[in-house]
Design a protein around this motif. Structure first.
Motif, PDB file in Angstrom:
ATOM      1  N   PRO A  93      82.737 128.270 109.745  1.00  9.68           N
ATOM      2  CA  PRO A  93      82.210 126.987 110.221  1.00  9.68           C
ATOM      3  C   PRO A  93      82.798 126.655 111.576  1.00  9.68           C
ATOM      4  N   GLU A  94      82.198 125.668 112.242  1.00 12.80           N
ATOM      5  CA  GLU A  94      82.775 125.199 113.495  1.00 12.80           C
ATOM      6  C   GLU A  94      84.172 124.658 113.218  1.00 12.80           C
ATOM      7  N   GLY A 139      79.113 126.799 107.106  1.00 13.75           N
ATOM      8  CA  GLY A 139      78.103 126.748 108.163  1.00 13.75           C
ATOM      9  C   GLY A 139      77.146 127.917 108.037  1.00 13.75           C
ATOM     10  N   THR A 140      76.387 128.091 109.069  1.00 13.63           N
ATOM     11  CA  THR A 140      75.417 129.186 109.056  1.00 13.63           C
ATOM     12  C   THR A 140      76.035 130.508 109.490  1.00 13.63           C
ATOM     13  N   GLY A 141      77.146 130.436 110.203  1.00 14.14           N
ATOM     14  CA  GLY A 141      77.796 131.655 110.675  1.00 14.14           C
ATOM     15  C   GLY A 141      78.856 132.150 109.708  1.00 14.14           C
ATOM     16  N   ARG A 142      79.638 133.121 110.190  1.00 17.67           N
ATOM     17  CA  ARG A 142      80.701 133.685 109.354  1.00 17.67           C
ATOM     18  C   ARG A 142      81.780 132.657 109.081  1.00 17.67           C
TER      19      ARG A 142
END
Length: 427
Positions: free
Chosen positions: A112-113, A107-110
């Protein structure tokens, strides 16, 4: 979707099958590896779940499956997966722990969801947490290794040289042991098999190490009992008499009970540690590790750090077994000495009883002689009374002469009677 391999087992020619046949056939396909594309992030959590916690976790996972509109694993199936949050969540129950493995695209963060947010029901204490990043091969390998600690960094080619796997066996900011797998045109099947084996290495390594605190806790007690056994063995050489040996035997019995209790309490943990250690070695062999120049290898790191811990557990287990054996030998020796001394006491007691019996016999024989004389006196006195009566009646009988004549036959008769009675008693 549901892993219902057991439902696929058909009836051969209509024959009635063994009730465990589906389980036996399905065991060969239990916990299969899954296809993994590149790039991918895999989050793996292993929770210690005793039987009661395992039942609650199964029920919680059933509810999660129903909330997603798919059937749960049921009462017998030990592994199941479902699509969730754009990825795949896999649930597996093992003998003493349960794992949740989630894989998704980066994902875009550290991270993923993922499904491990506030609504996730933790089934037990977390023991192992692994994050695997499957990435394409970077132009410069050192760039892909930046998140790792260079002191404990292990990098090696694996899967026949098709991939490079790196880890430092340390926790990251999220509490995961990080592993990165780089591959050029790595097929999803090869990637899935490699990732599963690497996750198993870390998971089984962590569970194997649960035996180390147990071994460290037992070491002082085993050392104390070994010293006490040495002390008792030394005292056995100078012990004299039944009382001293019985005191030592009682101490040995208490020591034997203590070591048996400690061994019984740690038997399962040490047996599990041995089994997990064997699995770690098997998985290390199966990844076909090839060392990269300039980097430490997985095998070498585990031999230096993990191997001594396993040898410590084995050493404590061996010392327990050896101590129990030596205590048993010492106790058998003491029991033999106590038995010999008891037999000696019994022999002395029997000799004393025999001597008393002989004295009683001699006393009885003496009394018998006196009894013959006393009875003779009374019998002759009676004969004399009869003779006096006859003399008074006019019969020519002299009482004194009659009494004198009666003495010898009365004595002989009584003596023969006593001998007859004694002979009958002897029979």
């Amino acid at each position: 979707m549901r892993d219902d391999h057991a439902d696929l087992v058909g009836s051969t020619f209509g024959f009635k099958a063994h009730p465990q046949r589906p389980t036996l056939l399905g065991e060969m396909h239990a916990r299969p590896f899954h296809l993994i594309d590149t790039p991918r992030i895999i989050l793996h959590l292993a929770f210690a779940t005793p039987p009661e916690a395992a039942a609650s976790d199964r029920a919680a996972f059933e509810r999660l499956c129903r909330s997603c509109g798919v059937p749960g694993p049921g009462a017998e199936i030990k592994h199941h997966h479902l699509v969730l949050h754009g990825g795949t969540l896999r649930w597996e129950q093992h003998t003493e722990y349960t794992t949740y493995t989630f894989d998704a695209a980066p994902g875009t963060g550290r991270l993923p969801e993922h499904p491990f947010a506030s609504g996730f029901v933790q089934p037990g204490l977390l023991v192992a947490a692994v994050r695997v990043d499957v990435l394409p091969m970077p132009d410069l390998l050192d760039v892909g290794l930046e998140p790792f600690d260079p002191i404990s960094l292990c990098v090696a080619r694996m899967a026949g040289g098709e991939a490079i796997a790196a880890t430092d066996f340390r926790q990251d900011a999220d509490g995961f042991t990080r592993i990165r797998v780089f591959g050029e045109d790595l097929a999803p099947t090869r990637a899935g098999a490699l990732v599963q084996r690497l996750i198993e290495i870390e998971t089984y390594r962590t569970f194997a190490l649960l035996g180390l605190p147990q071994a460290q806790k037992l070491d002082p007690a085993v050392r104390r009992m070994e010293g006490e056994l040495v002390e008792i063995s030394g005292a056995m050489r100078t012990a004299r008499g039944l009382e001293d040996n019985q005191v030592l035997l009682e101490r040995l019995s208490r020591l034997a009970a203590e070591i048996e209790a400690e061994a019984a309490a740690s038997a399962y943990r040490f047996a599990a540690t041995r089994a997990y250690n064997e699995i770690v070695n098997e998985r290390l062999a199966s990844v076909q590790e090839e060392r990269l120049p300039g980097y430490g290898s997985w095998q070498g790191f585990l031999q230096r750090r993990f191997g001594p811990a396993m040898r410590t557990c084995k050493a404590i287990e061996d010392r327990q077994a050896s101590l129990a054996t030596r205590i048993a030998r010492a106790a058998n020796l003491l029991r033999t000495r106590v038995d010999v001394e008891l037999e000696q006491q019994n022999r002395d007691l029997l000799l004393s009883m025999n001597l008393r019996a002989r004295l009683q016999l001699r006393l009885q024989q003496t009394v018998e002689g006196l009894s013959v004389a006393a009875i003779t006196y009374y019998v002759v006195a009676l004969i004399g009374k009869v003779a006096e009566g006859l003399h008074e009646a006019g019969f020519p009988v002299d009482p004194a002469i009659a009494s004198a004549i009666a003495v010898p036959p009365v004595i002989v008769g009584l003596w023969l009677l006593v001998q007859r009675v004694r002979h009958k008693h002897a029979e």
